[in-house]
Design an enzyme around this catalytic site. Structure first.
Site, PDB file in Angstrom:
ATOM      1  CG  ASN A  41      -1.743   1.217   1.387  1.00 21.18           C
ATOM      2  OD1 ASN A  41      -1.807   2.049   0.473  1.00 21.18           O
ATOM      3  ND2 ASN A  41      -2.403   1.362   2.531  1.00 21.18           N
ATOM      4  CD1 TRP A  42       3.560   1.126  -2.771  1.00 23.33           C
ATOM      5  CD2 TRP A  42       3.456   2.164  -4.756  1.00 23.33           C
ATOM      6  NE1 TRP A  42       4.280   0.385  -3.679  1.00 23.33           N
ATOM      7  CE2 TRP A  42       4.230   0.996  -4.897  1.00 23.33           C
ATOM      8  CE3 TRP A  42       3.253   2.982  -5.868  1.00 23.33           C
ATOM      9  CZ2 TRP A  42       4.801   0.627  -6.120  1.00 23.33           C
ATOM     10  CZ3 TRP A  42       3.822   2.607  -7.082  1.00 23.33           C
ATOM     11  CH2 TRP A  42       4.585   1.440  -7.207  1.00 23.33           C
ATOM     12  CE  LYS A  43      -0.213   3.195   4.787  1.00 24.68           C
ATOM     13  NZ  LYS A  43      -0.081   3.264   6.236  1.00 24.68           N
ATOM     14  CG  HIS A  63      -5.752   1.880   5.373  1.00 28.26           C
ATOM     15  ND1 HIS A  63      -5.265   2.820   6.249  1.00 28.26           N
ATOM     16  CD2 HIS A  63      -4.758   0.977   5.184  1.00 28.26           C
ATOM     17  CE1 HIS A  63      -4.015   2.490   6.569  1.00 28.26           C
ATOM     18  NE2 HIS A  63      -3.678   1.379   5.935  1.00 28.26           N
ATOM     19  CD  GLU A  98      -3.087  -2.393   7.471  1.00 26.52           C
ATOM     20  OE1 GLU A  98      -1.983  -2.612   6.963  1.00 26.52           O
ATOM     21  OE2 GLU A  98      -3.717  -1.338   7.292  1.00 26.52           O
ATOM     22  CB  SER A 154       5.673  -1.983  11.883  1.00 28.47           C
ATOM     23  OG  SER A 154       5.173  -0.733  12.312  1.00 28.47           O
ATOM     24  N   GLY A 182       2.971  -1.131   4.274  1.00 28.09           N
ATOM     25  CA  GLY A 182       2.999   0.287   3.950  1.00 28.09           C
ATOM     26  C   GLY A 182       4.419   0.741   3.670  1.00 28.09           C
ATOM     27  N   GLY A 183       5.057   1.353   4.682  1.00 32.56           N
ATOM     28  CA  GLY A 183       6.367   1.977   4.527  1.00 32.56           C
ATOM     29  C   GLY A 183       7.394   1.144   3.792  1.00 32.56           C
TER      30      GLY A 183
HETATM   31  P1  13P Z   1       3.211   0.227   7.666  1.00 32.12           P
HETATM   32  O1  13P Z   1       3.690  -1.052   7.019  1.00 32.12           O
HETATM   33  O2  13P Z   1       3.994   1.418   7.237  1.00 32.12           O
HETATM   34  O3  13P Z   1       3.090   0.073   9.134  1.00 32.12           O
HETATM   35  O4  13P Z   1       1.726   0.485   7.110  1.00 32.12           O
HETATM   36  C1  13P Z   1       0.782  -0.502   7.258  1.00 32.12           C
HETATM   37  C2  13P Z   1      -0.414  -0.101   6.493  1.00 32.12           C
HETATM   38  O5  13P Z   1      -1.130   0.805   6.900  1.00 32.12           O
HETATM   39  C3  13P Z   1      -0.660  -0.788   5.226  1.00 32.12           C
HETATM   40  O6  13P Z   1      -1.952  -0.572   4.770  1.00 32.12           O
END
Ligand code: 13P
Length: 256
Positions: A8-10, A93, A165, A214, A235-236
């Protein structure tokens, strides 16, 4: 069941940066039959990436969509417009819930609209730090799960993916903590139990449940071996090509 690795690149990357990333990732990974690799870029990059992507190797997910197919809804993009461009959509989300005020009613309409348009919803659920501290975790999971799925018929449930999550484990959350294998296993078992009670055991077994919070290359293997985890929502770490590719490699090793 396949193992899902979803990035998920947000709100990150320009269209050009997204295209370069995809180009490099496609070169780096082979076609893994038992792994479903999915990237979820910004809406604006989806159309061009859909022409660039090799669907044998990976798929695209939208990060959001609107529940009506067309009409006077300035600024929105519908699932009927996303149809054919993406195979998946992240829905509910925690950032949509907490920053943009999406509630279970809106989320259930989005899940239904995605399914109506042949897009697989990745329904995200998870408690905040204070909900956990007050012992409300199980209730939050139940409410978000039942609420989000309430328009899904029994015979459609196997087309849904659930992502657990916990909000307190998301890396962008202040003082994010790592979820322990026991905490995750407990949530996975609860989700499967609620699905079984609502839809029957046979159908519940077929629903992939992902974990997110994470995740990085060094903990991905551990998380993938937690009982009940069928994949990861990242995410990150998915923003760093080498890390995302490493997680895919780890998944391949752990699940084969
Ligand atoms: P992180 O992996 O950065 O904690 O983000 C998780 C997330 O929100 C994926 O949708």
């Amino acid at each position: 069941m396949k193992t899902y690795i979803v990035g998920n690149w947000k709100l990150n990357f320009t269209v050009g940066e997204a295209s370069i990333y995809l180009h490099k990732l496609l070169k780096k990974i082979p076609n893994y039959r038992d792994l479903e690799v999915v990237i979820s870029p910004s809406l604006i990059a989806l159309q061009s990436l859909s022409l660039q992507i090799d669907r044998h190797k990976m798929k695209l997910a939208a990060q959001n969509g609107f529940y009506r197919d067309y009409g006077a809804f300035t600024g929105e993009v519908s699932f009927s417009q996303l149809r054919g461009i993406v195979d998946y959509c992240i829905i509910g989300h925690s950032e949509r819930r907490h920053i943009f005020g999406e509630d279970d009613k809106m989320i259930q309409k989005k899940v239904a609209a995605a399914m109506r348009n042949k897009i697989t919803p990745i329904l995200c659920i998870g408690e905040t730090e204070s909900e956990r501290a007050f012992g409300e975790t199980a209730d939050v999971i139940r409410d978000q799960l039942i609420g989000g799925l309430s328009e899904v018929a029994d015979d459609e449930l196997e087309k849904v993916i659930i992502a657990y999550e916990p909000v307190w484990a998301i890396s962008s959350t202040k003082a994010a903590k790592l979820a322990s294998p026991d905490e995750i296993a407990e949530a996975m078992a609860l989700i499967r139990k609620i699905l079984a009670e609502t839809y029957g055991e046979k159908i519940a077994e077929k629903v992939p449940i992902l974990f997110g919070g994470s995740v990085n290359p060094s903990n991905a293997g551990g998380y993938l071996t937690v009982p009940g985890v069928n994949g990861l929502l990242i995410g990150g770490s998915s923003l760093i090509l080498s890390e995302f590719a490493d997680i895919i490699e780890v998944a391949k090793r752990v699940k084969s």
